[in-house]
Design an enzyme around this catalytic site. Sequence first.
Site, PDB file in Angstrom:
ATOM      1  CE1 TYR A  84      61.463  29.557  37.720  1.00  0.00           C
ATOM      2  CE2 TYR A  84      59.541  28.220  37.159  1.00  0.00           C
ATOM      3  CZ  TYR A  84      60.094  29.349  37.744  1.00  0.00           C
ATOM      4  OH  TYR A  84      59.274  30.264  38.362  1.00  0.00           O
ATOM      5  CB  ILE A 128      54.515  37.628  41.110  1.00  0.00           C
ATOM      6  CG1 ILE A 128      53.710  36.966  39.991  1.00  0.00           C
ATOM      7  CG2 ILE A 128      53.851  37.379  42.464  1.00  0.00           C
ATOM      8  CD1 ILE A 128      53.689  35.454  40.060  1.00  0.00           C
ATOM      9  N   GLY A 129      56.521  39.904  42.171  1.00  0.00           N
ATOM     10  CA  GLY A 129      57.134  40.589  43.304  1.00  0.00           C
ATOM     11  C   GLY A 129      56.772  42.053  43.366  1.00  0.00           C
TER      12      GLY A 129
END
Length: 315
Positions: free
Chosen positions: A181, A32-33
């Site tokens: 997470y 996504i980055g």
Amino acid sequence: MSSTSSTPPWDVHRLPRADGSVFLVTGGNAGIGYFVAEQLSTTGATVVLGSRNPAKADVATASIRSRVPGARVRVVRLDLADLSSLRTAVESLGVEHLDAVVHNAGAALDAPPRRETGDGHELMFGTNHLGHFALTHWLMPLLSAAPAARVVTMGSFAAKSERLDLDDLQSRNDYRPKRTYGRSKLAQMHFGLELDRRLRAVESTVASVVVHPGGALDSLTPSRPPVHVRTAGARLCGAPAALLVQGKHAGAWPAVRAVLDPAVRGGELWGPHVLGLRGRPRRERAWNHLADASVAARLWDASRDLTGVDLGIAS
């Protein structure tokens, strides 16, 4: 005469210009980055990819430049798992101001055993939350030097079903990779909202916004070779899932809007508009457990003690 607003609807494919702005995207070399960085680069802004792997970041930079003519994109080495390196990383930016940082980078472990950073913190909590907490401290002078900077924190839909255990933030007593997470992302989201509460209390020009990408799958993500290659088989297998979730290019949309849209306000939560899983970005009602400011304040104090940095913003 029409009474309709003169402000056009937000169009994810026609972003406003941001010439002269500087944006930092942590973990901007993949996932996504990468798409956050690629989309922001179309605005004319300078986009800095923060990555612990400069070689992969260089590949991502080349990919962006091949798709966005004239893209102003560069790389800074950034390892969120190494707290002692963050001050030097920020100094290496070499800019006088920073208009936005997208806290996107993160570690995810699919299976045991539990791992730790060099500072002795559980890897996912230490990288995803503590690293960004400390990075914000070092970035604050640059953010404050901009007219109206944004801190955009990338949360996760996985955090919606989790709750923080403030007595076991490092998952020493209860380590399960998926839960740990999800809790690390929840900690990030609590931090993003608490940061804005504190910024508003001191009348700062900096705003903090929390976003999440919904469901973002590699199989629904367009190819960006060699950064990401989607095979024909993956495309076919992922097609049914497109009814509910989306690719990582679309998962980037809430963060990009939070950076660019002047209508977005600090303290807000943004995500995809279809069940929070897919579609164009929209403002969401804050999840009930995220509204607990007492949890966020205790997490802030614990994060300050664990990182050894103090953002200097009182509650």
